[in-house]
Structures are given as C-alpha cells and as structure tokens.
Design a protein around this motif. Structure first.
Motif, PDB file in Angstrom:
ATOM      1  N   ASP A 117     106.279  30.124  17.892  1.00 10.83           N
ATOM      2  CA  ASP A 117     105.108  29.127  16.785  1.00 10.83           C
ATOM      3  C   ASP A 117     106.047  27.643  16.135  1.00 10.83           C
ATOM      4  O   ASP A 117     105.082  27.380  15.775  1.00 10.83           O
ATOM      5  CB  ASP A 117     106.033  29.828  15.847  1.00 10.83           C
ATOM      6  N   LEU A 118     106.485  27.309  16.867  1.00 11.89           N
ATOM      7  CA  LEU A 118     106.852  25.780  17.068  1.00 11.89           C
ATOM      8  C   LEU A 118     105.349  24.682  17.410  1.00 11.89           C
ATOM      9  O   LEU A 118     104.924  25.619  18.463  1.00 11.89           O
ATOM     10  CB  LEU A 118     107.962  25.389  18.519  1.00 11.89           C
ATOM     11  N   PRO A 119     105.567  23.822  16.745  1.00 11.18           N
ATOM     12  CA  PRO A 119     104.791  22.725  16.455  1.00 11.18           C
ATOM     13  C   PRO A 119     104.580  22.536  18.143  1.00 11.18           C
ATOM     14  O   PRO A 119     105.459  21.940  19.006  1.00 11.18           O
ATOM     15  CB  PRO A 119     104.817  21.843  15.648  1.00 11.18           C
ATOM     16  N   GLU A 120     103.489  21.828  19.003  1.00 13.25           N
ATOM     17  CA  GLU A 120     103.432  21.808  19.668  1.00 13.25           C
ATOM     18  C   GLU A 120     104.421  20.798  20.745  1.00 13.25           C
ATOM     19  O   GLU A 120     104.619  20.373  21.493  1.00 13.25           O
ATOM     20  CB  GLU A 120     101.498  21.118  20.760  1.00 13.25           C
ATOM     21  N   ALA A 121     104.815  19.482  19.634  1.00 12.83           N
ATOM     22  CA  ALA A 121     105.059  18.441  20.138  1.00 12.83           C
ATOM     23  C   ALA A 121     106.115  18.723  19.827  1.00 12.83           C
ATOM     24  O   ALA A 121     107.469  18.643  21.057  1.00 12.83           O
ATOM     25  CB  ALA A 121     105.341  17.188  18.810  1.00 12.83           C
ATOM     26  N   ASP A 122     106.656  19.576  19.395  1.00  2.00           N
ATOM     27  CA  ASP A 122     108.346  20.200  19.365  1.00  2.00           C
ATOM     28  C   ASP A 122     108.939  21.344  21.223  1.00  2.00           C
ATOM     29  O   ASP A 122     109.839  21.313  21.153  1.00  2.00           O
ATOM     30  CB  ASP A 122     108.822  21.050  18.678  1.00  2.00           C
ATOM     31  N   LYS A 123     107.632  21.685  21.236  1.00  2.00           N
ATOM     32  CA  LYS A 123     107.453  22.437  22.679  1.00  2.00           C
ATOM     33  C   LYS A 123     107.719  21.464  23.393  1.00  2.00           C
ATOM     34  O   LYS A 123     108.389  22.171  24.650  1.00  2.00           O
ATOM     35  CB  LYS A 123     106.461  23.221  22.757  1.00  2.00           C
ATOM     36  N   GLU A 124     106.958  20.442  23.202  1.00  2.00           N
ATOM     37  CA  GLU A 124     106.921  19.694  25.098  1.00  2.00           C
ATOM     38  C   GLU A 124     107.777  18.588  24.858  1.00  2.00           C
ATOM     39  O   GLU A 124     108.549  18.298  25.958  1.00  2.00           O
ATOM     40  CB  GLU A 124     105.512  18.526  24.174  1.00  2.00           C
ATOM     41  N   ALA A 125     108.373  18.616  24.219  1.00  2.00           N
ATOM     42  CA  ALA A 125     110.282  17.841  23.550  1.00  2.00           C
ATOM     43  C   ALA A 125     110.749  18.691  24.871  1.00  2.00           C
ATOM     44  O   ALA A 125     111.932  18.079  25.761  1.00  2.00           O
ATOM     45  CB  ALA A 125     111.073  17.773  22.242  1.00  2.00           C
ATOM     46  N   ILE A 126     110.955  19.900  24.883  1.00  2.00           N
ATOM     47  CA  ILE A 126     111.862  21.110  25.837  1.00  2.00           C
ATOM     48  C   ILE A 126     111.074  21.526  27.253  1.00  2.00           C
ATOM     49  O   ILE A 126     111.128  22.596  27.907  1.00  2.00           O
ATOM     50  CB  ILE A 126     112.513  21.887  25.262  1.00  2.00           C
ATOM     51  N   SER A 127     110.484  20.240  27.413  1.00  2.00           N
ATOM     52  CA  SER A 127     108.975  20.762  28.836  1.00  2.00           C
ATOM     53  C   SER A 127     109.732  20.938  29.683  1.00  2.00           C
ATOM     54  O   SER A 127     110.899  20.218  30.499  1.00  2.00           O
ATOM     55  CB  SER A 127     107.832  19.841  28.797  1.00  2.00           C
ATOM     56  N   LEU A 128     108.974  21.974  30.755  1.00  2.00           N
ATOM     57  CA  LEU A 128     109.634  21.938  31.937  1.00  2.00           C
ATOM     58  C   LEU A 128     109.758  20.669  32.700  1.00  2.00           C
ATOM     59  O   LEU A 128     110.768  20.921  33.816  1.00  2.00           O
ATOM     60  CB  LEU A 128     108.576  22.558  32.762  1.00  2.00           C
ATOM     61  N   ALA A 129     108.754  19.657  32.525  1.00  2.00           N
ATOM     62  CA  ALA A 129     108.569  18.822  33.418  1.00  2.00           C
ATOM     63  C   ALA A 129     109.794  17.524  33.020  1.00  2.00           C
ATOM     64  O   ALA A 129     109.986  16.400  34.100  1.00  2.00           O
ATOM     65  CB  ALA A 129     107.155  17.722  32.070  1.00  2.00           C
TER      66      ALA A 129
ATOM     67  N   ALA B 185     114.072  23.508  36.748  1.00  2.00           N
ATOM     68  CA  ALA B 185     113.175  24.538  36.017  1.00  2.00           C
ATOM     69  C   ALA B 185     113.472  25.241  34.829  1.00  2.00           C
ATOM     70  O   ALA B 185     113.131  26.791  35.058  1.00  2.00           O
ATOM     71  CB  ALA B 185     112.498  25.114  37.152  1.00  2.00           C
ATOM     72  N   ARG B 186     113.782  24.529  33.953  1.00  2.00           N
ATOM     73  CA  ARG B 186     114.519  25.192  32.721  1.00  2.00           C
ATOM     74  C   ARG B 186     113.252  24.839  31.490  1.00  2.00           C
ATOM     75  O   ARG B 186     113.329  23.178  31.531  1.00  2.00           O
ATOM     76  CB  ARG B 186     115.387  25.266  32.258  1.00  2.00           C
ATOM     77  N   GLY B 187     112.814  25.339  30.537  1.00  2.00           N
ATOM     78  CA  GLY B 187     112.352  25.144  29.563  1.00  2.00           C
ATOM     79  C   GLY B 187     110.178  25.692  29.001  1.00  2.00           C
ATOM     80  O   GLY B 187     110.481  26.712  29.989  1.00  2.00           O
ATOM     81  N   HIS B 188     109.911  25.311  28.196  1.00  2.00           N
ATOM     82  CA  HIS B 188     108.698  25.348  28.324  1.00  2.00           C
ATOM     83  C   HIS B 188     107.203  24.718  28.847  1.00  2.00           C
ATOM     84  O   HIS B 188     107.264  23.371  29.628  1.00  2.00           O
ATOM     85  CB  HIS B 188     108.325  24.964  26.301  1.00  2.00           C
ATOM     86  N   GLU B 189     106.676  26.072  28.991  1.00  2.00           N
ATOM     87  CA  GLU B 189     105.625  25.503  30.168  1.00  2.00           C
ATOM     88  C   GLU B 189     104.091  26.376  29.114  1.00  2.00           C
ATOM     89  O   GLU B 189     104.141  26.898  28.229  1.00  2.00           O
ATOM     90  CB  GLU B 189     105.279  27.145  31.067  1.00  2.00           C
ATOM     91  N   ARG B 190     102.820  25.193  28.927  1.00  2.00           N
ATOM     92  CA  ARG B 190     102.353  25.420  28.129  1.00  2.00           C
ATOM     93  C   ARG B 190     100.951  26.302  29.328  1.00  2.00           C
ATOM     94  O   ARG B 190     100.990  26.255  29.870  1.00  2.00           O
ATOM     95  CB  ARG B 190     101.352  23.929  27.921  1.00  2.00           C
ATOM     96  N   ILE B 191      99.906  26.536  27.988  1.00  2.00           N
ATOM     97  CA  ILE B 191      99.136  27.803  28.441  1.00  2.00           C
ATOM     98  C   ILE B 191      98.288  26.794  29.274  1.00  2.00           C
ATOM     99  O   ILE B 191      97.919  25.496  29.060  1.00  2.00           O
ATOM    100  CB  ILE B 191      98.226  28.375  27.117  1.00  2.00           C
ATOM    101  N   GLY B 192      98.161  27.446  30.330  1.00  2.00           N
ATOM    102  CA  GLY B 192      96.633  26.667  31.762  1.00  2.00           C
ATOM    103  C   GLY B 192      98.290  25.953  32.178  1.00  2.00           C
ATOM    104  O   GLY B 192      96.933  25.235  33.371  1.00  2.00           O
ATOM    105  N   ALA B 193      99.377  25.941  31.986  1.00  2.00           N
ATOM    106  CA  ALA B 193      99.854  25.052  33.380  1.00  2.00           C
ATOM    107  C   ALA B 193     100.592  24.805  34.297  1.00  2.00           C
ATOM    108  O   ALA B 193     100.176  24.550  35.924  1.00  2.00           O
ATOM    109  CB  ALA B 193     101.176  24.308  32.590  1.00  2.00           C
TER     110      ALA B 193
END
Length: 164
Positions: A63-75, A80-88
């Motif tokens: 439920d976090l805003p996309e920007a907050d999830k991007e801050a902990i992106s797998l990238a 290989a730990r963190g958030h992965e967006r839909i379609g990634a």
C-alpha cells in the motif's frame, strides 16, 4: 485427482525423529509425492498470529506510494532483495510480463559473510521501507519460523525416502 492433506501433528517431535508418528507422516508424504506430486499440510505448528501479522506487513508494504517502493527496488540490491513492480518480470521471453508485484527478503547476511563476499545470488542484506520500521522484525521472525518448518519438512522427506 485431489491434493492430499497431511497432518504434521506429532511428527518429528524434538529429539524423537524415529517416532511412529514421524514414520506414518513420512509414508503419507511419499505416497502423496508418488500419486499427486503435491500435498497440503495442516497442524504445522506455526503461530496463527505470526502468519496474520505477516499478511498485515504485506498489505502495508504494497500500500506504500510507488516512490517509497521504488526506493527499495530490487534494482538497488546486489542481493536481489527488495520490491519488484508489476510487470517487471517475465518468465517466458515470448510472453507478456507477469502481472504481479513482489517483495523479496530473506535471512540477513552481513557484508563479511563468505557468500556475500563471493557475490552469491540472494545472499546479503534486505532492504526495508523506512516508513514501516516494524516490518523488518516481523518479516525476519516469519522467515525464521518458515525455515524451521522447511527443515522439518525436509527431514520428513528424507525419512520418506528411507534416508537418515
């Protein structure tokens, strides 16, 4: 075909791996593996409150805003730990991207651990959202409980194959 349900109650009690109940459950696992290839488990011993809190953690994270999830992106993670967006992710190169959102975390490994030093895949530190400071302790407690259950299941699988 139905998927068998295996009751783990009493199987592999601490210090008693050869208990009759363990042998019975191991035989059920063997039969399920040969017949269906899958099985459900019940009475696994995991605390229902721990499981419920993990679902709460997942809802809060996604439920976090996309920007907050991007801050902990797998990238941003060598492990290989963190958030992965839909379609990634796309499992099949000829298919459409997967319609799922993911968050990968696991056992924490310090920077001086030999596997981290060698750059082994998925060994290293987790990325946690700063906005949810409680999520790390909750997720690590859940991971620990799941690892203990996985070890118990592996021991029962070994027994089902006649291995020590």
């Amino acid at each position: 075909m139905s998927i068998p349900v295996i009751d783990l109650a009493g199987a592999l009690r601490p210090g008693d791996a050869h208990h009759a109940r363990s042998a019975e459950v191991a035989e059920q696992i063997r039969a399920a593996g040969e017949a269906a290839g899958f099985f459900y488990i019940v009475n696994h011993g995991l605390d229902a409150a721990l499981i419920a809190r993990q679902f709460d953690a997942a809802r809060a994270l996604f439920d976090l805003p996309e920007a907050d999830k991007e801050a902990i992106s797998l990238a941003h993670s060598r492990a290989a730990r963190g958030h992965e967006r839909i379609g990634a992710q796309t499992l099949d190169a000829n298919a459409h991207p997967d319609v799922k959102e993911s968050f990968y975390c696991g056992i924490e490994y310090p920077p001086d651990h030999p596997y981290v030093q060698r750059g082994y895949y998925s060994y290293g530190a987790n990325q946690w959202p700063a906005q949810l400071p409680w999520i790390a302790a909750q997720s690590l407690a859940y991971t620990e409980a799941m690892c203990a259950l996985a070890q118990r299941l592996m021991q029962l699988l070994a027994l089902s194959l006649g291995l020590p």
